[in-house]
Design a protein around this motif. Structure first.
Motif, PDB file in Angstrom:
ATOM      1  N   ARG A  11       0.822  -1.198   0.000  1.00 24.07           N
ATOM      2  CA  ARG A  11       0.000   0.000   0.000  1.00 24.07           C
ATOM      3  C   ARG A  11       0.864   1.259   0.000  1.00 24.07           C
ATOM      4  O   ARG A  11       1.922   1.298   0.638  1.00 24.07           O
ATOM      5  CB  ARG A  11      -0.926   0.010   1.211  1.00 24.07           C
ATOM      6  CG  ARG A  11      -1.780  -1.237   1.333  1.00 24.07           C
ATOM      7  CD  ARG A  11      -2.568  -1.225   2.631  1.00 24.07           C
ATOM      8  NE  ARG A  11      -3.102  -2.551   2.935  1.00 24.07           N
ATOM      9  CZ  ARG A  11      -3.634  -2.881   4.094  1.00 24.07           C
ATOM     10  NH1 ARG A  11      -3.724  -1.984   5.061  1.00 24.07           N
ATOM     11  NH2 ARG A  11      -4.091  -4.112   4.290  1.00 24.07           N
ATOM     12  N   ILE A  12       0.377   2.255  -0.717  1.00 27.20           N
ATOM     13  CA  ILE A  12       1.048   3.545  -0.781  1.00 27.20           C
ATOM     14  C   ILE A  12       0.096   4.585  -0.206  1.00 27.20           C
ATOM     15  O   ILE A  12      -1.044   4.716  -0.665  1.00 27.20           O
ATOM     16  CB  ILE A  12       1.439   3.921  -2.226  1.00 27.20           C
ATOM     17  CG1 ILE A  12       2.250   2.781  -2.873  1.00 27.20           C
ATOM     18  CG2 ILE A  12       2.221   5.217  -2.250  1.00 27.20           C
ATOM     19  CD1 ILE A  12       3.563   2.493  -2.186  1.00 27.20           C
ATOM     20  N   TYR A  13       0.577   5.305   0.812  1.00 22.26           N
ATOM     21  CA  TYR A  13      -0.193   6.375   1.422  1.00 22.26           C
ATOM     22  C   TYR A  13       0.495   7.708   1.161  1.00 22.26           C
ATOM     23  O   TYR A  13       1.705   7.764   0.906  1.00 22.26           O
ATOM     24  CB  TYR A  13      -0.344   6.147   2.933  1.00 22.26           C
ATOM     25  CG  TYR A  13      -1.176   4.934   3.281  1.00 22.26           C
ATOM     26  CD1 TYR A  13      -2.553   5.022   3.413  1.00 22.26           C
ATOM     27  CD2 TYR A  13      -0.576   3.686   3.470  1.00 22.26           C
ATOM     28  CE1 TYR A  13      -3.323   3.908   3.733  1.00 22.26           C
ATOM     29  CE2 TYR A  13      -1.335   2.570   3.792  1.00 22.26           C
ATOM     30  CZ  TYR A  13      -2.704   2.689   3.923  1.00 22.26           C
ATOM     31  OH  TYR A  13      -3.456   1.581   4.227  1.00 22.26           O
ATOM     32  N   CYS A  14      -0.285   8.746   1.227  1.00 22.23           N
ATOM     33  CA  CYS A  14       0.256  10.084   0.999  1.00 22.23           C
ATOM     34  C   CYS A  14       1.350  10.366   2.020  1.00 22.23           C
ATOM     35  O   CYS A  14       1.199  10.091   3.222  1.00 22.23           O
ATOM     36  CB  CYS A  14      -0.869  11.114   1.096  1.00 22.23           C
ATOM     37  SG  CYS A  14      -0.313  12.824   0.907  1.00 22.23           S
TER      38      CYS A  14
ATOM     39  N   ASN B  80       2.283  13.157   3.080  1.00 22.43           N
ATOM     40  CA  ASN B  80       1.955  14.280   3.945  1.00 22.43           C
ATOM     41  C   ASN B  80       1.407  13.745   5.267  1.00 22.43           C
ATOM     42  O   ASN B  80       0.380  13.076   5.287  1.00 22.43           O
ATOM     43  CB  ASN B  80       0.917  15.173   3.255  1.00 22.43           C
ATOM     44  CG  ASN B  80       0.620  16.423   4.054  1.00 22.43           C
ATOM     45  OD1 ASN B  80       1.175  16.663   5.121  1.00 22.43           O
ATOM     46  ND2 ASN B  80      -0.294  17.232   3.538  1.00 22.43           N
ATOM     47  N   PRO B  81       2.090  14.007   6.406  1.00 26.23           N
ATOM     48  CA  PRO B  81       1.639  13.422   7.687  1.00 26.23           C
ATOM     49  C   PRO B  81       0.235  13.835   8.079  1.00 26.23           C
ATOM     50  O   PRO B  81      -0.458  13.082   8.769  1.00 26.23           O
ATOM     51  CB  PRO B  81       2.678  13.930   8.688  1.00 26.23           C
ATOM     52  CG  PRO B  81       3.860  14.327   7.873  1.00 26.23           C
ATOM     53  CD  PRO B  81       3.309  14.795   6.561  1.00 26.23           C
ATOM     54  N   THR B  82      -0.191  15.010   7.670  1.00 31.32           N
ATOM     55  CA  THR B  82      -1.527  15.473   8.036  1.00 31.32           C
ATOM     56  C   THR B  82      -2.612  14.932   7.113  1.00 31.32           C
ATOM     57  O   THR B  82      -3.792  15.193   7.330  1.00 31.32           O
ATOM     58  CB  THR B  82      -1.575  17.011   8.013  1.00 31.32           C
ATOM     59  OG1 THR B  82      -1.264  17.465   6.691  1.00 31.32           O
ATOM     60  CG2 THR B  82      -0.562  17.583   8.993  1.00 31.32           C
ATOM     61  N   CYS B  83      -2.223  14.186   6.086  1.00 26.90           N
ATOM     62  CA  CYS B  83      -3.186  13.648   5.123  1.00 26.90           C
ATOM     63  C   CYS B  83      -3.243  12.124   5.199  1.00 26.90           C
ATOM     64  O   CYS B  83      -4.248  11.551   5.597  1.00 26.90           O
ATOM     65  CB  CYS B  83      -2.843  14.103   3.711  1.00 26.90           C
ATOM     66  SG  CYS B  83      -3.968  13.495   2.440  1.00 26.90           S
ATOM     67  N   SER B  84      -2.156  11.473   4.807  1.00 27.58           N
ATOM     68  CA  SER B  84      -2.036  10.001   4.861  1.00 27.58           C
ATOM     69  C   SER B  84      -3.161   9.283   4.127  1.00 27.58           C
ATOM     70  O   SER B  84      -3.618   8.218   4.534  1.00 27.58           O
ATOM     71  CB  SER B  84      -1.970   9.518   6.319  1.00 27.58           C
ATOM     72  OG  SER B  84      -0.858  10.080   6.976  1.00 27.58           O
ATOM     73  N   THR B  85      -3.619   9.860   3.028  1.00 28.22           N
ATOM     74  CA  THR B  85      -4.681   9.242   2.232  1.00 28.22           C
ATOM     75  C   THR B  85      -4.121   8.068   1.441  1.00 28.22           C
ATOM     76  O   THR B  85      -3.013   8.132   0.907  1.00 28.22           O
ATOM     77  CB  THR B  85      -5.296  10.273   1.276  1.00 28.22           C
ATOM     78  OG1 THR B  85      -5.838  11.349   2.046  1.00 28.22           O
ATOM     79  CG2 THR B  85      -6.398   9.658   0.435  1.00 28.22           C
ATOM     80  N   PHE B  86      -4.901   6.993   1.386  1.00 26.63           N
ATOM     81  CA  PHE B  86      -4.485   5.847   0.582  1.00 26.63           C
ATOM     82  C   PHE B  86      -4.520   6.217  -0.896  1.00 26.63           C
ATOM     83  O   PHE B  86      -5.487   6.804  -1.383  1.00 26.63           O
ATOM     84  CB  PHE B  86      -5.412   4.661   0.838  1.00 26.63           C
ATOM     85  CG  PHE B  86      -5.148   3.485  -0.043  1.00 26.63           C
ATOM     86  CD1 PHE B  86      -4.029   2.687   0.137  1.00 26.63           C
ATOM     87  CD2 PHE B  86      -6.014   3.169  -1.086  1.00 26.63           C
ATOM     88  CE1 PHE B  86      -3.780   1.596  -0.688  1.00 26.63           C
ATOM     89  CE2 PHE B  86      -5.782   2.089  -1.910  1.00 26.63           C
ATOM     90  CZ  PHE B  86      -4.659   1.300  -1.707  1.00 26.63           C
ATOM     91  N   LEU B  87      -3.435   5.891  -1.610  1.00 30.59           N
ATOM     92  CA  LEU B  87      -3.332   6.193  -3.034  1.00 30.59           C
ATOM     93  C   LEU B  87      -3.741   4.957  -3.829  1.00 30.59           C
ATOM     94  O   LEU B  87      -3.089   3.910  -3.748  1.00 30.59           O
ATOM     95  CB  LEU B  87      -1.906   6.620  -3.392  1.00 30.59           C
ATOM     96  CG  LEU B  87      -1.363   7.843  -2.634  1.00 30.59           C
ATOM     97  CD1 LEU B  87       0.035   8.189  -3.110  1.00 30.59           C
ATOM     98  CD2 LEU B  87      -2.291   9.043  -2.786  1.00 30.59           C
ATOM     99  N   TYR B  88      -4.814   5.101  -4.579  1.00 31.32           N
ATOM    100  CA  TYR B  88      -5.313   4.001  -5.405  1.00 31.32           C
ATOM    101  C   TYR B  88      -4.441   3.841  -6.655  1.00 31.32           C
ATOM    102  O   TYR B  88      -3.675   4.755  -7.013  1.00 31.32           O
ATOM    103  CB  TYR B  88      -6.759   4.270  -5.798  1.00 31.32           C
ATOM    104  CG  TYR B  88      -7.713   4.221  -4.634  1.00 31.32           C
ATOM    105  CD1 TYR B  88      -8.287   3.031  -4.247  1.00 31.32           C
ATOM    106  CD2 TYR B  88      -8.007   5.376  -3.907  1.00 31.32           C
ATOM    107  CE1 TYR B  88      -9.158   2.972  -3.167  1.00 31.32           C
ATOM    108  CE2 TYR B  88      -8.877   5.324  -2.825  1.00 31.32           C
ATOM    109  CZ  TYR B  88      -9.446   4.128  -2.460  1.00 31.32           C
ATOM    110  OH  TYR B  88     -10.295   4.071  -1.393  1.00 31.32           O
ATOM    111  N   PRO B  89      -4.502   2.702  -7.308  1.00 31.26           N
ATOM    112  CA  PRO B  89      -3.687   2.505  -8.523  1.00 31.26           C
ATOM    113  C   PRO B  89      -3.889   3.593  -9.564  1.00 31.26           C
ATOM    114  O   PRO B  89      -2.966   3.899 -10.313  1.00 31.26           O
ATOM    115  CB  PRO B  89      -4.167   1.133  -9.035  1.00 31.26           C
ATOM    116  CG  PRO B  89      -4.624   0.413  -7.814  1.00 31.26           C
ATOM    117  CD  PRO B  89      -5.226   1.465  -6.933  1.00 31.26           C
ATOM    118  N   ALA B  90      -5.078   4.185  -9.622  1.00 28.20           N
ATOM    119  CA  ALA B  90      -5.309   5.249 -10.593  1.00 28.20           C
ATOM    120  C   ALA B  90      -4.528   6.505 -10.266  1.00 28.20           C
ATOM    121  O   ALA B  90      -4.314   7.358 -11.144  1.00 28.20           O
ATOM    122  CB  ALA B  90      -6.802   5.572 -10.672  1.00 28.20           C
ATOM    123  N   ASN B  91      -4.052   6.647  -9.017  1.00 28.64           N
ATOM    124  CA  ASN B  91      -3.292   7.828  -8.609  1.00 28.64           C
ATOM    125  C   ASN B  91      -1.792   7.628  -8.730  1.00 28.64           C
ATOM    126  O   ASN B  91      -1.027   8.542  -8.373  1.00 28.64           O
ATOM    127  CB  ASN B  91      -3.631   8.197  -7.155  1.00 28.64           C
ATOM    128  CG  ASN B  91      -5.104   8.378  -6.922  1.00 28.64           C
ATOM    129  OD1 ASN B  91      -5.686   7.727  -6.051  1.00 28.64           O
ATOM    130  ND2 ASN B  91      -5.751   9.236  -7.700  1.00 28.64           N
TER     131      ASN B  91
END
Length: 368
Positions: A174-177, A179-190
């Protein structure tokens, strides 16, 4: 008097004739009339008894019908025994296995393990599973919930979140953003190659080290570092556009990469922007020998005289035609290797009329 003796009703007084006018009936006719009157009386008595029995039968039948009309009761008579096929009544309400409150059965979600959940408890279990991976997937008695079968118990936001987490929790690397304040999961499309762009905060993340994106190769990419070390030891070059590693075995220093970038094999600069020579003598001779090896056998001559002459002629030909644009091709039979991709051409290949380059059918049609 005769009517009374016969049991017949007396005629009206107005119809009674005087005694002087009445005629005396014969004795035989009188007996017949009496017998007829007795038969009529017995028939009336039978009719009265029949009406009484019919009334009793109707009462009994209504009584039996009242027994059959009892709720959820069926009776079956076998011989002299009566079998009661009474069906159990469904309860009006059922308890929720989580909160214990009673609900109408139509308001409960029925699980595969035979447990029932109310709407609030179903939503709470699913939301907890989305927030805590240890509780995912939402389940009861180790059997996962069938989300599609309980859509009317969930909100659109919960259903959308479930499918998003299904992709996230199912991803191995898994790849997460970054940015410590965001940490959004990055989907394959991103993600594009080794870079992921966050759709929320727009911060770029390196997919190799999972830190902030940086230019050049990632220092933590051990595979790339090993290939680059091997390339430096072998004298290979790397395309500045697509980062592909290229090895030049023979030919001029003009490289046309698979990404259509043209650059110098000596210094990796764009073609015709550097003072580097077009040929290196060793690669030029290697190209000439390759051309000779790919040609059909010439006229019979002494081998020691034939080979050097052919190589010298091929060398001169390569110097004059190295800027070929490969416009004309001829089909040549026999085995050869494709100069573009290295594939074996077992039966035939295409040869450029200008520079005598050999190519397979795929490279001839789709690359060159």
């Amino acid at each position: 008097m005769a009517c009374e003796l016969a049991g017949l009703p007396a005629p009206p007084r107005s119809a009674v004739q005087p005694l002087a006018t009445l005629s005396v009936l014969p004795a035989q006719q009188t007996r017949r009339m009496a017998a007829s009157a007795n038969g009529l009386g017995s028939q009336n008595t039978k009719n009265r008894h029949h009406r009484v029995e019919s009334t009793r039968d109707c009462v009994n039948e209504e009584s039996e019908n009242m027994d059959l009309d009892e709720p959820r009761r069926k009776r079956d008579k076998v011989g002299s025994q009566v079998i009661d096929l009474t069906l159990p009544e469904k309860p009006a309400t059922l308890p929720c296995v989580s909160c214990g409150d009673d609900y109408d059965p139509t308001l409960l979600a029925h699980m595969a393990c035979e447990h029932d959940y109310c709407q609030d408890c179903v939503q709470r279990v699913v939301v907890n599973a989305l927030n805590d991976e240890a509780c995912y997937p939402p389940r009861c008695c180790r059997q996962p919930f069938h989300i599609d079968a309980m859509r009317h118990f969930l909100t659109p936001e919960i259903i959308s979140g479930f499918h998003e987490k299904q992709i996230e929790f199912g991803t191995t690397n898994r790849i997460y953003c970054s940015n410590p304040t965001c940490s959004t999961f990055l989907y394959p499309a991103n993600i594009t190659r080794d870079r992921g762009d966050c759709p929320i905060c727009l911060v770029a993340t390196c997919t190799i080290c999972k830190g902030a994106s940086h230019s050049g190769d990632c220092p933590q990419d051990t595979g790339v570092q090993q290939v680059l070390a091997l390339a430096n030891g072998e004298g290979w070059r790397r395309c500045s556009k697509c980062k592909a590693v290229v090895e030049l075995g023979h030919g001029c220093n003009h490289i046309t990469c698979r990404c259509k970038a043209e650059w110098c094999y000596v210094c990796c600069a764009a073609w015709k922007t550097c003072p580097c020579p077009t040929w290196h003598e060793d690669r030029l001779l290697a190209r000439a020998e390759h051309i000779v090896d790919q040609q059909p056998a010439a006229a019979p001559q002494p081998p020691q005289l034939q080979r050097p002459q052919q190589v010298a002629a091929a060398r001169q030909y390569a110097l004059e035609h190295h800027n070929c644009d490969h416009q004309a091709w001829s089909k040549v039979g026999g085995f050869a290797n494709c100069d573009e991709c290295g594939r074996d051409c077992n039966k035939y290949r295409f040869q450029c009329v200008g520079c005598r380059m050999d190519a397979c059918y795929a490279c001839r049609m789709y690359r060159l």
